[in-house]
Structure formats: structure tokens, C-alpha cells
Design an enzyme around this catalytic site. Structure first.
Site, PDB file in Angstrom:
ATOM      1  N   ARG A  83      -4.059   6.154  -7.018  1.00 30.35           N
ATOM      2  CA  ARG A  83      -3.038   5.915  -5.994  1.00 30.35           C
ATOM      3  C   ARG A  83      -1.772   6.664  -6.385  1.00 30.35           C
ATOM      4  O   ARG A  83      -1.195   6.394  -7.434  1.00 30.35           O
ATOM      5  CB  ARG A  83      -2.748   4.418  -5.877  1.00 30.35           C
ATOM      6  CG  ARG A  83      -1.600   4.065  -4.945  1.00 30.35           C
ATOM      7  CD  ARG A  83      -1.427   2.540  -4.848  1.00 30.35           C
ATOM      8  NE  ARG A  83      -0.299   2.175  -4.005  1.00 30.35           N
ATOM      9  CZ  ARG A  83       0.883   1.761  -4.468  1.00 30.35           C
ATOM     10  NH1 ARG A  83       1.100   1.661  -5.768  1.00 30.35           N
ATOM     11  NH2 ARG A  83       1.855   1.444  -3.623  1.00 30.35           N
ATOM     12  N   HIS A 127       7.231   6.079  -1.158  1.00 29.78           N
ATOM     13  CA  HIS A 127       7.542   5.190  -2.286  1.00 29.78           C
ATOM     14  C   HIS A 127       9.009   5.422  -2.647  1.00 29.78           C
ATOM     15  O   HIS A 127       9.333   5.927  -3.722  1.00 29.78           O
ATOM     16  CB  HIS A 127       6.597   5.470  -3.455  1.00 29.78           C
ATOM     17  CG  HIS A 127       6.493   4.359  -4.464  1.00 29.78           C
ATOM     18  ND1 HIS A 127       5.305   3.766  -4.835  1.00 29.78           N
ATOM     19  CD2 HIS A 127       7.444   3.729  -5.194  1.00 29.78           C
ATOM     20  CE1 HIS A 127       5.521   2.834  -5.756  1.00 29.78           C
ATOM     21  NE2 HIS A 127       6.821   2.793  -5.992  1.00 29.78           N
ATOM     22  N   GLU A 172       6.227  -1.390  -0.606  1.00 30.67           N
ATOM     23  CA  GLU A 172       7.225  -2.445  -0.789  1.00 30.67           C
ATOM     24  C   GLU A 172       8.483  -2.273   0.067  1.00 30.67           C
ATOM     25  O   GLU A 172       9.586  -2.079  -0.467  1.00 30.67           O
ATOM     26  CB  GLU A 172       7.612  -2.538  -2.269  1.00 30.67           C
ATOM     27  CG  GLU A 172       6.420  -2.782  -3.184  1.00 30.67           C
ATOM     28  CD  GLU A 172       6.853  -3.126  -4.616  1.00 30.67           C
ATOM     29  OE1 GLU A 172       8.028  -2.952  -4.959  1.00 30.67           O
ATOM     30  OE2 GLU A 172       5.995  -3.598  -5.381  1.00 30.67           O
ATOM     31  N   ASN A 301       1.013  -5.767  -4.252  1.00 30.63           N
ATOM     32  CA  ASN A 301       1.623  -5.493  -5.557  1.00 30.63           C
ATOM     33  C   ASN A 301       2.065  -6.830  -6.139  1.00 30.63           C
ATOM     34  O   ASN A 301       2.894  -7.519  -5.551  1.00 30.63           O
ATOM     35  CB  ASN A 301       2.852  -4.592  -5.428  1.00 30.63           C
ATOM     36  CG  ASN A 301       2.486  -3.153  -5.093  1.00 30.63           C
ATOM     37  OD1 ASN A 301       1.311  -2.816  -4.968  1.00 30.63           O
ATOM     38  ND2 ASN A 301       3.480  -2.318  -4.953  1.00 30.63           N
ATOM     39  N   TYR A 303       3.400  -8.866  -9.642  1.00 34.02           N
ATOM     40  CA  TYR A 303       3.874  -8.871 -11.034  1.00 34.02           C
ATOM     41  C   TYR A 303       4.062 -10.292 -11.570  1.00 34.02           C
ATOM     42  O   TYR A 303       3.675 -10.590 -12.687  1.00 34.02           O
ATOM     43  CB  TYR A 303       5.169  -8.054 -11.167  1.00 34.02           C
ATOM     44  CG  TYR A 303       4.883  -6.580 -10.997  1.00 34.02           C
ATOM     45  CD1 TYR A 303       4.487  -5.809 -12.074  1.00 34.02           C
ATOM     46  CD2 TYR A 303       4.922  -5.980  -9.735  1.00 34.02           C
ATOM     47  CE1 TYR A 303       4.160  -4.467 -11.927  1.00 34.02           C
ATOM     48  CE2 TYR A 303       4.599  -4.639  -9.569  1.00 34.02           C
ATOM     49  CZ  TYR A 303       4.214  -3.891 -10.667  1.00 34.02           C
ATOM     50  OH  TYR A 303       3.866  -2.569 -10.515  1.00 34.02           O
ATOM     51  N   GLU A 367      -0.883  -2.675  -7.171  1.00 31.67           N
ATOM     52  CA  GLU A 367      -0.131  -2.593  -8.428  1.00 31.67           C
ATOM     53  C   GLU A 367      -0.211  -3.927  -9.141  1.00 31.67           C
ATOM     54  O   GLU A 367      -0.050  -4.988  -8.531  1.00 31.67           O
ATOM     55  CB  GLU A 367       1.366  -2.298  -8.218  1.00 31.67           C
ATOM     56  CG  GLU A 367       1.687  -0.906  -7.771  1.00 31.67           C
ATOM     57  CD  GLU A 367       3.189  -0.667  -7.600  1.00 31.67           C
ATOM     58  OE1 GLU A 367       4.004  -1.372  -8.244  1.00 31.67           O
ATOM     59  OE2 GLU A 367       3.540   0.219  -6.809  1.00 31.67           O
TER      60      GLU A 367
HETATM   61  C1  GBH Z   1       7.088  -2.084  -8.232  1.00 29.77           C
HETATM   62  O1  GBH Z   1       8.190  -2.765  -7.780  1.00 29.77           O
HETATM   63  C2  GBH Z   1       7.231  -0.665  -7.778  1.00 29.77           C
HETATM   64  O2  GBH Z   1       6.394  -0.397  -6.678  1.00 29.77           O
HETATM   65  C3  GBH Z   1       7.015   0.334  -8.875  1.00 29.77           C
HETATM   66  O3  GBH Z   1       7.491   1.570  -8.472  1.00 29.77           O
HETATM   67  C4  GBH Z   1       7.665  -0.157 -10.149  1.00 29.77           C
HETATM   68  O4  GBH Z   1       7.628   0.799 -11.165  1.00 29.77           O
HETATM   69  C5  GBH Z   1       6.944  -1.398 -10.574  1.00 29.77           C
HETATM   70  O5  GBH Z   1       6.961  -2.349  -9.572  1.00 29.77           O
HETATM   71  C6  GBH Z   1       7.513  -2.049 -11.838  1.00 29.77           C
HETATM   72  O6  GBH Z   1       8.802  -2.511 -11.617  1.00 29.77           O
HETATM   73  O7  GBH Z   1      14.097 -10.192  -9.048  1.00 29.77           O
HETATM   74  O8  GBH Z   1      15.046 -10.219  -6.825  1.00 29.77           O
HETATM   75  O9  GBH Z   1      14.009  -8.213  -7.649  1.00 29.77           O
HETATM   76  C7  GBH Z   1       8.228  -4.128  -8.116  1.00 29.77           C
HETATM   77  C8  GBH Z   1       9.550  -4.670  -7.694  1.00 29.77           C
HETATM   78  C9  GBH Z   1      10.291  -6.544  -8.911  1.00 29.77           C
HETATM   79  C10 GBH Z   1      10.186  -6.596  -6.519  1.00 29.77           C
HETATM   80  C11 GBH Z   1      10.464  -8.005  -8.924  1.00 29.77           C
HETATM   81  C12 GBH Z   1      10.392  -8.049  -6.550  1.00 29.77           C
HETATM   82  C13 GBH Z   1      11.336  -9.859  -7.784  1.00 29.77           C
HETATM   83  C14 GBH Z   1      12.490 -10.279  -6.992  1.00 29.77           C
HETATM   84  N1  GBH Z   1       9.581  -6.122  -7.736  1.00 29.77           N
HETATM   85  N2  GBH Z   1      11.120  -8.428  -7.741  1.00 29.77           N
HETATM   86  S1  GBH Z   1      14.005  -9.680  -7.670  1.00 29.77           S
END
Ligand code: GBH
Length: 461
Positions: A83, A127, A172, A301, A303, A367
Site C-alpha cells: 500500500r 495521504h 484518514e 487504520n 493504533y 495500517e
Molecule cells: C497514521 O495516522 C497515518 O496514516 C500515518 O501516516 C502515520 O505515520 C501513522 O498513523 C503513525 O502515526 O490524539 O487527538 O490525535 C494515525 C493518526 C493518531 C489519529 C492518533 C488519531 C488519536 C487522536 N492517529 N490519533 S489524537
């Protein structure tokens, strides 16, 4: 191999797609080459204090010049799919008008290199790297940007559709809208609530317009979709105010996208929350039909999940304007180098909930991964136990959702290699492959070897 972390190979459907993911600005470098113009991230990186260490994507992993070797690296992991995202300012430097042949040619070569290596290309059209010229004209809060996006999508589709099967529009959109236009920690760094709300709608409209046009032009079977960030939102306690806070976070974070995409309507509670603040999605007649153009895959995605509260010891809190405050409550969990809690069971819950609330939409994890403080030895090798365990726990969480009936078609690890981590610059490493930024040497970490073995074991059954 790492027997302690091996999964039952029968846990996934036979055609399950394993992959690794990256994005253009995070790896390509060559920011001013072959006619590429600045994106909002090139500009944002020059704002003092915007990005940790003053880092930028001028060189990044130099992937633009090392693409064939990087494809060989991907192949060595034994994945089915890769991807990647296409950089709009490379393909159409001013965000409108004619294609830049040299820029588009790079993705043409990448596609052929992947196919030659037996790897299926999975394209993300956007992106986060909006051409700066379009931001200067108003950016995503401006309706015209949605139409410009659809035109750009067609330039790429016309060139690659004969060889690329999976087309996702946006990565996103929540981040583009909220982190970019309201919180200001991502490009373009604006802080304007109303602009962010307009950006949400125009991103979705751009997705719909592009998907409609690609579908109309398709001459073979393609899979069309979008990728959303899907952190989960749970109430910190059973208090009604905490339930309300979780509802608000889930509404703005997830349902504000999935309801228009899948049901052709914005959730009424989100519309009401916005109305309390005197703001509305700038919807015109027909927009929601465009946004609800059927898609064949939803990219997830994931995390971590968060707990929300609407109360503190003084009861329900309000901000200076009298609006209820939604607060994240720290969980008592192990954390990654991003200070993100590790919450694999919430991925299972999320996938089952998507399967229940938005039935009939195949899911792919586009992701999942983690940053840890990796110490590379002389050889460049990193024994990243933490990341390996993170991946194993989350892949097991996906398997659990499969077993309980969710329709999950694939899993992409974020990321193929260490790269430019947006506001964190190069300080945070998400790669399963280590990158030495002095020499650009790539070295698979323990997690990459584990991932390779896991895929191979799955395939052997
Ligand atoms: C992804 O974003 C991206 O697609 C990627 O490019 C990036 O490298 C990867 O993750 C790692 O970061 O704490 O208010 O921001 C993830 C972004 C991070 C969005 C956590 C939501 C939680 C809410 N996410 N966030 S806040």
C-alpha cells in the site's frame, strides 16, 4: 523463528492479503525533482516549531531514487500487497491543469516493478500532501478542492487502472480536517472550528466524486474504497456524562464518516452537537448521494483505543464558550514511544462493531503498528521485541474478529520502514525495517523477520 509469537495458521481466510504500507511524503524525498511542487507539508515543515527538530521530507528515505531496491526489500518479506500513496503535487503540480508526465511516470515504474515482483499494488490517492497552490486557493474548507481532487484522481486512474486493482481515495480524512484545520498540529496548521467542519464535508465529497468517476471509467474489476483512522472511544466510567463524551468522540471520529459513506446521511446527534456551536456541514443537494457511492472495501487504520470523560470532580465541564469538554482519560496500560496505550482487544471489538453496524462492507486493516525507541547495533539490526509483540497481539486480535464472523480480507503493517513521522519528524520510528538516515541503509528488524515467518506459515497451510 519466534515460536512464542506464532499464530494458528488457520486463523485467517485462505485469500487473506498480507501487506506493508507507506505514504509518499513520508518516504519519497526528491521534493523538488522532476517538476514536483510544494505540498502543504513542505510549507508546514518550514514553520518554526511546527515539526520536531525542524525536520522535513526533502530527503526522507530517498525512496524516489531507491524504488527498485525497496521493491526487492518488500518482496523479501513475502507479502502479497504493498500500500503506497501517490503524491498529488508530483502528478499535477498546481493541483489543477495538465498532468506532469515525469511525476506520473514514477508511479508507472513503481507499479511495474511491483507486478514484476509478484506484489499487488494498493493505491491511496491522497495521504495528506495537498498541493500548496490549492491551499492558497482555500484548501479543503473550500468546496472547489473536492472537484480538483476528482480530476486529479482521474489522471492517476487513467494511467494505472489497467494494472492496479485496488483504489482508495483518502487516508484518514479526520486527520486532514481536524489536525490540519482545527488543532493545527498538522499541515496546513490552521485553527478554525468552522473550517474543519467544512473540510470534513469536502473531503467526503471529493472521495465520492472521485469514486463515481473512476467507477464510470473502469473497464475491469476494481476494488474501490477509503481508509479511515479508527481509534475507539469508550466511556471512562458508567457516569452519563462519560457516556455522552464517548458518544461525541465516536460521532465526530467515526460515524461522521461511516454514516454518510454507507447510509447517505450524517448522524443526527453529530449534526445537533455542531448546531449547538452554530456550525453545520455545508451540504448541497445531491452531495450525500455522491458520498454514498458504493464502495467495496473499508480500510481500517488502528493504533489504539481511548477512554473519554465528560466530567471531573466538579461535574460536567464546559469550555470558555460553554461547550461540553470531551477529555481523554489515561489508561493504566503499557505504552509505545508515542505514549499511545496498547489496547489490542479494542481492535477485535471495533471490527465486530463495524461488521454489525455497517454490514456487507469488507474490511482490511490498512495500517497497524507502533513506534518504539529502537536501538540499532553496529550491524543496523534492531531486536524490537516490543514492536514484534505489538504486531502479534494485534494480528491475533484480527484473527479473533475473523473467527467471530467479521469479513476481514487483509492486514497491512505500518510501516515498511522508518520514515518521516509528520509532526514528530524522524524522532519516532514505526518501521519493521530500520533506516539509517545517514547512509540510507535498510535493515529488517526482528519484527520484519517475525512478520515474514508468520505470513509464510499462513501460506503453507
Ligand atoms: C497514521 O495516522 C497515518 O496514516 C500515518 O501516516 C502515520 O505515520 C501513522 O498513523 C503513525 O502515526 O490524539 O487527538 O490525535 C494515525 C493518526 C493518531 C489519529 C492518533 C488519531 C488519536 C487522536 N492517529 N490519533 S489524537
Amino acid at each position: 523463528s519466534f515460536p512464542d509469537l506464532l499464530l494458528p495458521p488457520t486463523a485467517f481466510p485462505p485469500s487473506f492479503q498480507w501487506g506493508v504500507a507507506t505514504s509518499a511524503y513520508q518516504i519519497e524525498g526528491a521534493a523538488a525533482e522532476d517538476g514536483r511542487t510544494p505540498s502543504i507539508w513542505d510549507t508546514f515543515c518550514r514553520v518554526p516549531g511546527a515539526v520536531r527538530g525542524g525536520d522535513n521530507g526533502d530527503v526522507a528515505c530517498d525512496h524516489y531514487h531507491r524504488m527498485p531496491q525497496d521493491v526487492a526489500l518488500i518482496k523479501s518479506l513475502g507479502v502479497d500487497s504493498y500500500r503506497f500513496s501517490v503524491a498529488w503535487p508530483r502528478v499535477q503540480p498546481h493541483g489543477r491543469g495538465p498532468v506532469n508526465p515525469a511525476g506520473l511516470a514514477f508511479y508507472d515504474r513503481l507499479t511495474d516493478e511491483l507486478l514484476g515482483a509478484g506484489i499487488a499494488p494498493w493505491v491511496t490517492l491522497y495521504h495528506w500532501d495537498l498541493p500548496q497552490a490549492l491551499e492558497d486557493a482555500g484548501g479543503w474548507p473550500h468546496r472547489d478542492t473536492a472537484y480538483r481532487f476528482a480530476d486529479y484522481a482521474m489522471l492517476v486512474f487513467d494511467r494505472l487502472a489497467d494494472r492496479v486493482g485496488t483504489w482508495t481515495t483518502l487516508n484518514e480524512p479526520w486527520c486532514s480536517a481536524w489536525l490540519g484545520y482545527e488543532v493545527g498540529v498538522h499541515a496546513p496548521g490552521r485553527r478554525d472550528f468552522g473550517a474543519a467542519v467544512a473540510a470534513v464535508h469536502h473531503l467526503l465529497l471529493g472521495h465520492g466524486l472521485a469514486t463515481q468517476r473512476m467507477k464510470a471509467a473502469a473497464t475491469r474489476e476494481h476494488t474501490f474504497g477509503i481508509t479511515l483512522n479508527m481509534g475507539t472511544a469508550d466511556p471512562a466510567t458508567d457516569a452519563p456524562a462519560d457516556h455522552d463524551a464517548a458518544r461525541r468522540a465516536d460521532g465526530m471520529g467515526l460515524r461522521a464518516y461511516l454514516d454518510p459513506l454507507c447510509k447517505g446521511t450524517y448522524p443526527q446527534d453529530v449534526v445537533d452537537d455542531l448546531a449547538e456551536r452554530g456550525v453545520a456541514f455545508p451540504v448541497r443537494d445531491g452531495d450525500l448521494d455522491v458520498i454514498a457511492t458504493p464502495i467495496e472495501v473499508l480500510g481500517v487504520n488502528f493504533y489504539f483505543g481511548q477512554d473519554f470523560s465528560g466530567t471531573d470532580e466538579h461535574g460536567c465541564r464546559v469550555d470558555a464558550d460553554g461547550h461540553p469538554v470531551v477529555r481523554v482519560v489515561p489508561q493504566d496500560r503499557p505504552r509505545t514511544a508515542m505514549d499511545w496505550p496498547i489496547t489490542p482487544e479494542r481492535l477485535t471489538q471495533l471490527l465486530l462493531r463495524l461488521h454489525r453496524d455497517y454490514p456487507g462492507l469488507p474490511l482490511v486493516i490498512t495500517e497497524n503498528g507502533a513506534a518504539f525507541d529502537d536501538a540499532a547495533g553496529e550491524s543496523g539490526f534492531v531486536a524490537d521485541e516490543g514492536r514484534t509483540a505489538y504486531l502479534a497481539e494485534h494480528i491475533a486480535a484480527v484473527a479473533a474478529a475473523c473467527e467471530q464472523g467479521a469479513d476481514i480480507r487483509g492486514y497491512f503493517a505500518w510501516s515498511l520502514m522508518d520514515n518521516f513521522e509528520w509532526a514528530e519528524g524522524y524522532a519516532k520510528r514505526f518501521g519493521i525495517v530500520h533506516v539509517d538516515y545517514e547512509t540510507q541503509r535498510r535493515t529488517p528488524k526482528r519484527s520484519a523477520l517475525w512478520f515474514r515467518d508468520t505470513i509464510a506459515r499462513h501460506r503453507a497451510t
